[in-house]
Design a protein around this motif. Structure first.
Motif: not given
Lengths: 295, 218
Positions: A8, A10-11, A14-18, A20, B169, B172-173, B176, B206, B209
């Motif tokens: 989580l 890392a996500d 890395g911006g993967a949670l933007e 959310t 996403g 990105k995951s 990351s 992940l 969205r």
């Protein structure tokens, strides 16, 4: 202090949670929890070094070795790469592989056998689609025009009673999207993948025992029993027809909600249906995963 | 001796679709080193790379007539190549997932201990490239493919998401988490003790969205 969830984190970094809910939650954890804060700091610092390392690799040339290039040159000069490939299937297309006979063997490295999908057919006619495969399953005859209505489907077979076009689109069908009569947008973006078929080598006449060889590159491995054996697939389609009286008009060896599945369209008296069967289709019933009206 | 073909990629592809015998070969040779690099770095195996590239080129050769120009030809080719590679790896199902920092079990520690926890200390760029390439090869293939395309080939996250048919996403995951794993393997990030990644074979993408619906590792 809470245990750091490094995935989580890392996500997040890395911006993967933007956008959310997790984005704010992780931000709060980093702000309030020393363990998360320390882990985030460490990770950010480390990632800068990783980026630098990756940049070095990116800048390192990786030219195709001369022997591989030579084999590709030979392949490109072969009839397999003749122009206007879509006009008609040519015998042998898809069977050719890079000739490795002159490849020096690597010490201690066993040569892997070429994986090839061979389908001996013992039934009915094989009408070959341009890019897809048409299974000669006469009793489950199709109305072929239906095949062409599926997004990403390869070129439809000529309209003819008898065969069922089968292919592996590489798609992951989604329940909700199928209910809406459309395939998942994400999956629909993989149109070239449907081309990963090799064209069958022959077209059989009724009653012939032909050997159709082809690659189903995108068929999930979990469906190997069905893709490797027309008999197994015929039993599957029989089971489907028992469950849903009608005519199977297309078969896609694909995925459904991430799981290997055979996605079929069936014409019934009450309309067209999606019918999704699992890998056990034909073993003890159709292994139904899902069905929905197509229209 | 003739010089390089002056036509653009799009023109070559159109010429091929129109029946010009050598156009596809010219196009392939123009980009073969980059495509080879993608295939090799994604599969980490010379034979697999050659096979995947061959499959991809056959596919591209046949699909050329339907190229609509929505993306650059090179993007289209990369997409076909990387998908052929991933398909090959997926079929093999022989990948494993290295845990993120804090997720290594004892067995994993034994197997990867020195490489994971000690700086690799490469002395030259060549050494660095070799070490990074080896570490990259240890990643789950979907993370590796994403990193190859984004960090090595320079494609945007959006482009790679398009290529691989998943949500942005998800890319990105994958990037990351892949970078975080690389950080440990390359000695830039210490390994913390925590429960192991059970089985060492899976992590979940992940799917923010709306999610990617990507279950490629199932």
């Amino acid at each position: 202090m809470t245990t750091v969830d490094h995935d989580l984190l890392a996500d997040y970094v890395g911006g993967a949670l933007e956008g959310t809910p997790d984005e704010a939650r992780v931000a709060e954890l980093i702000a309030a929890d020393p363990a998360w804060q320390a882990a985030a700091d460490e990770l950010r610092g480390a990632l800068a070094l990783v980026s630098a390392d990756l940049a070095v690799l990116s800048a390192t040339p990786e030219p195709m070795p001369a022997d591989v290039a030579a084999r590709f040159d030979a392949l490109l000069a072969s009839s397999e790469f003749a122009p206007v490939p879509a006009a008609a299937p040519r015998a042998g297309v898809g069977e050719r592989t890079l000739d490795r006979s002159d490849r020096p063997s690597r010490p201690g490295a066993a040569r892997r056998p070429r994986r090839r999908w061979v389908m001996p057919t013992a039934v009915a006619a094989g009408v070959l689609a341009l890019a897809g495969i048409v299974l000669p399953l006469g009793p489950l005859g199709m109305s072929a025009q239906e095949a062409g209505t599926m997004a990403d489907a390869p070129a439809a077979a000529p309209a003819a009673a008898g065969p069922v076009p089968a292919y592996a689109s590489g798609s992951d069908y989604l329940r909700e999207s199928m209910r809406e009569g459309m395939r998942a947008a994400a999956s629909a973006k993989s149109s070239p993948d449907a081309e990963l078929f090799s064209t069958p080598t022959d077209s059989a006449s009724p009653g012939d025992v032909a050997a159709l060889s082809y690659d189903l590159h995108r068929a999930p491995a979990g469906l190997a029993r069905l893709t490797a054996s027309p008999d197994a697939l015929a039993r599957c389609l029989d089971a489907v027809r028992t469950a849903v009286p009608g005519t199977v008009t297309s078969v896609d060896f694909a995925r459904f909600e991430g799981r290997p599945a055979v996605v079929m369209m069936v014409d019934t008296a009450s309309g067209r249906l999606w019918f999704v069967a699992g890998p056990g289709c034909g073993v003890n019933g159709p292994d139904e995963l899902f069905r929905a009206p197509r229209d | 001796m003739t010089g390089p073909d002056p036509r653009t990629d799009e023109e070559l592809l159109a010429a091929h679709a129109a029946g010009e015998p050598d156009a596809f070969g010219v196009l392939f040779r123009r980009h073969r080193d980059r495509l080879w690099a993608v295939a090799l770095r994604t599969t980490n195996d010379r034979e697999d790379a050659a096979d995947a590239l061959q499959e991809a080129m056959l596919s591209a050769h046949r699909a050329a007539a339907r190229f609509r120009g929505e993306a650059a030809v090179t993007t289209w080719l990369h997409r076909i190549v990387v998908n052929a590679c991933v398909d090959r790896l997926r079929r093999r199902q022989a990948h494993f997932t290295l845990p993120l920092p804090g997720q290594a079990g004892a067995e994993e520690e034994d197997r990867h201990g020195p490489a994971r926890n000690e700086p690799a200390a490469p002395s030259t760029d060549h050494d660095t490239a070799m070490v990074v390439r080896a570490a990259l090869a240890e990643l789950p293939y979907d993370q590796r493919a994403a990193l190859v395309l984004v960090d090595l080939q320079g494609y945007s996250v959006a482009e790679v998401a398009e290529m691989m048919g998943v949500a942005e996403g998800t890319i990105k995951s994958r990037c990351s988490r892949g970078r975080a794993r690389l950080a440990v393997m390359l000695g830039h990030l210490r390994n913390l003790s925590a429960p192991p990644d059970v089985g060492g074979t899976r992590t979940q993408d992940l799917a923010p969205r709306g999610g990617s619906h990507d279950h490629s590792r199932s």
